[in-house]
Write an enzyme that holds these catalytic residues in place. Structure first.
Site, PDB file in Angstrom:
ATOM      1  N   LEU A   1     -41.849 -27.825 -27.402  1.00 44.69           N
ATOM      2  CA  LEU A   1     -40.290 -27.380 -26.967  1.00 44.69           C
ATOM      3  C   LEU A   1     -39.875 -26.384 -27.527  1.00 44.69           C
ATOM      4  O   LEU A   1     -40.255 -25.891 -28.485  1.00 44.69           O
ATOM      5  CB  LEU A   1     -39.417 -28.851 -28.522  1.00 44.69           C
ATOM      6  CG  LEU A   1     -37.783 -28.585 -28.112  1.00 44.69           C
ATOM      7  CD1 LEU A   1     -36.914 -28.994 -26.781  1.00 44.69           C
ATOM      8  CD2 LEU A   1     -36.874 -29.517 -28.960  1.00 44.69           C
TER       9      LEU A   1
ATOM     10  N   HIS B   1     -18.493 -25.911 -39.721  1.00 45.58           N
ATOM     11  CA  HIS B   1     -19.083 -26.034 -38.749  1.00 45.58           C
ATOM     12  C   HIS B   1     -20.985 -26.546 -39.830  1.00 45.58           C
ATOM     13  O   HIS B   1     -22.124 -26.165 -38.899  1.00 45.58           O
ATOM     14  CB  HIS B   1     -19.353 -23.908 -39.735  1.00 45.58           C
ATOM     15  CG  HIS B   1     -18.396 -23.274 -39.044  1.00 45.58           C
ATOM     16  ND1 HIS B   1     -18.547 -23.376 -37.402  1.00 45.58           N
ATOM     17  CD2 HIS B   1     -17.169 -22.595 -39.112  1.00 45.58           C
ATOM     18  CE1 HIS B   1     -16.835 -22.883 -36.785  1.00 45.58           C
ATOM     19  NE2 HIS B   1     -17.375 -22.639 -37.860  1.00 45.58           N
TER      20      HIS B   1
ATOM     21  N   ASP C   1     -19.362 -26.248 -29.313  1.00 43.26           N
ATOM     22  CA  ASP C   1     -18.050 -26.174 -29.521  1.00 43.26           C
ATOM     23  C   ASP C   1     -16.924 -27.039 -29.991  1.00 43.26           C
ATOM     24  O   ASP C   1     -17.393 -28.858 -29.742  1.00 43.26           O
ATOM     25  CB  ASP C   1     -17.740 -25.872 -27.825  1.00 43.26           C
ATOM     26  CG  ASP C   1     -15.850 -24.968 -28.279  1.00 43.26           C
ATOM     27  OD1 ASP C   1     -15.829 -24.093 -29.652  1.00 43.26           O
ATOM     28  OD2 ASP C   1     -15.217 -24.926 -27.985  1.00 43.26           O
TER      29      ASP C   1
HETATM   30  C1  IPE Z   1     -17.861 -20.599 -27.754  1.00 40.78           C
HETATM   31  O1  IPE Z   1     -17.697 -21.015 -28.359  1.00 40.78           O
HETATM   32  C2  IPE Z   1     -19.428 -19.793 -28.423  1.00 40.78           C
HETATM   33  C3  IPE Z   1     -20.418 -20.329 -29.599  1.00 40.78           C
HETATM   34  C4  IPE Z   1     -19.971 -22.162 -28.903  1.00 40.78           C
HETATM   35  C5  IPE Z   1     -20.710 -19.483 -30.057  1.00 40.78           C
HETATM   36  P1  IPE Z   1     -15.854 -20.104 -28.777  1.00 40.78           P
HETATM   37  O2  IPE Z   1     -14.888 -21.072 -29.370  1.00 40.78           O
HETATM   38  O3  IPE Z   1     -16.154 -18.881 -29.302  1.00 40.78           O
HETATM   39  O4  IPE Z   1     -15.177 -20.191 -27.053  1.00 40.78           O
HETATM   40  P2  IPE Z   1     -13.609 -19.929 -26.345  1.00 40.78           P
HETATM   41  O5  IPE Z   1     -13.124 -18.262 -27.368  1.00 40.78           O
HETATM   42  O6  IPE Z   1     -12.918 -20.762 -27.154  1.00 40.78           O
HETATM   43  O7  IPE Z   1     -13.574 -19.486 -25.282  1.00 40.78           O
HETATM   44  C1  IPE Z   2     -17.951 -23.699 -32.348  1.00 39.66           C
HETATM   45  O1  IPE Z   2     -16.970 -24.402 -32.691  1.00 39.66           O
HETATM   46  C2  IPE Z   2     -18.865 -22.678 -33.600  1.00 39.66           C
HETATM   47  C3  IPE Z   2     -18.655 -21.534 -32.823  1.00 39.66           C
HETATM   48  C4  IPE Z   2     -18.078 -21.584 -32.009  1.00 39.66           C
HETATM   49  C5  IPE Z   2     -19.274 -20.523 -33.668  1.00 39.66           C
HETATM   50  P1  IPE Z   2     -16.011 -23.749 -33.375  1.00 39.66           P
HETATM   51  O2  IPE Z   2     -16.031 -22.735 -34.874  1.00 39.66           O
HETATM   52  O3  IPE Z   2     -15.701 -22.749 -31.581  1.00 39.66           O
HETATM   53  O4  IPE Z   2     -14.408 -25.324 -33.123  1.00 39.66           O
HETATM   54  P2  IPE Z   2     -13.400 -24.662 -32.219  1.00 39.66           P
HETATM   55  O5  IPE Z   2     -13.168 -24.399 -31.086  1.00 39.66           O
HETATM   56  O6  IPE Z   2     -12.349 -23.838 -33.168  1.00 39.66           O
HETATM   57  O7  IPE Z   2     -12.762 -25.772 -32.719  1.00 39.66           O
HETATM   58 MG    MG Z   3     -14.435 -22.820 -30.416  1.00 38.57          MG
END
Ligand code: IPE
Ligand code: IPE
Ligand code: MG
Length: 252
Positions: free
Chosen positions: A137, A43, A26
């Site tokens: 792995l 990303h 995240d």
């Molecule tokens: C969880 O992260 C999903 C992934 C890392 C793929 P999100 O960014 O979607 O989660 P919330 O919305 O903050 O809970």
């Molecule tokens: C994690 O990073 C990637 C996915 C959830 C796919 P985020 O896109 O959720 O990044 P934040 O949480 O908005 O910083």
């Molecule tokens: Mg996120």
């Protein structure tokens, strides 16, 4: 960065590593925003972090690495961002599958594949087929994954077995339900790491996390590296796992 640098015969350099580490990757968007960059760049850099962590997992003797790469709820993001995320998955599999295979990585996919575009489904199948025999792995990719959806699907399979007269409802217990989830042969995660400071599961492995140790780290996913993974493992090693009993088991 290439995984080819890690020869497939190289042994682990740590014996206290948890067998199964699962990561909620995240913070890509916040990493980018802090630098005035588009979320897509966060990303993209997140995929580089993933390559580093797969390689570090080899080196640390981790047997199973599960990564949350797209949640069932991520469909609520703008179509352009969903397109970016799907594009990165396509590129990751096309560019990295050969080196993952060379490094002895077995790829498994959990999540809902129905409803995904045909070419993505084919790439996911190809990754699993090519690497089926590898043993070094196991990389479990949670894509279009939601834990509630996975549990509901397991319940549906069991209900069908009962409706078709193939199962007595009295035989359904936790083990049976767990055996109908997406990857029942893979042990539950010992350690779940979430980056970016959020402290929630966001519908990730809720059944399997019953006795997982949870470690939340403040850094955003694109900055995650081997040292951060080692830090999380050190925190895990300080935990006492009791599994409901009285005798503390060392975490590793
Ligand atoms: C969880 O992260 C999903 C992934 C890392 C793929 P999100 O960014 O979607 O989660 P919330 O919305 O903050 O809970
Ligand atoms: C994690 O990073 C990637 C996915 C959830 C796919 P985020 O896109 O959720 O990044 P934040 O949480 O908005 O910083
Ligand atoms: Mg996120």
């Amino acid at each position: 960065m290439s995984n080819a640098a890690a020869p497939a015969t190289e042994g682990p350099d740590r014996s206290d590593a948890p067998a199964h580490v699962a990561i909620i990757m995240d913070g890509n968007g916040r990493w980018a925003a802090a630098r005035g960059l588009p979320r897509a760049e966060g990303h993209r850099r997140g995929v580089e972090a993933l390559r580093r962590v797969v390689r570090a997992s080899h080196e640390l003797g981790i047997r199973y690495l599960t990564i949350f790469s797209f949640s069932s709820e991520n469909w609520s993001r703008p179509a352009s961002e969903i397109g970016d995320l799907f594009g990165l998955l396509r590129r990751f599999i096309r560019n990295d599958l050969a080196s993952l295979h060379r490094d002895g990585v077995k790829v498994r996919i959990i999540g809902e594949r129905d409803g995904l575009e045909g070419d993505i489904r084919e790439l996911l199948n190809e990754a699993e087929e090519l690497t089926r025999g590898n043993t070094r792995l196991t990389l479990v990719v949670a894509f279009n994954y939601g834990s509630r959806q996975e549990i509901a699907k397991a319940a549906q399979k069991l209900a069908r077995e009962v409706a078709e007269g193939r199962r007595d409802p009295d035989t359904i217990d936790a083990e049976t339900l767990g055996g109908h989830l997406d990857a029942p042969d893979i042990p539950d995660p010992d350690l779940i790491i979430r980056t970016s400071g959020e402290q929630r599961l966001s519908n990730f492995l809720m059944w399997q996390a019953a006795y997982s140790e949870l470690v939340f780290v403040p850094i955003h996913w694109p900055d995650f590296d081997k040292a951060a993974l080692e830090g999380a493992i050190a925190e895990f090693a300080r935990r006492e796992r009791r599994f409901g009993g009285l005798v503390a088991k060392t975490a590793s």
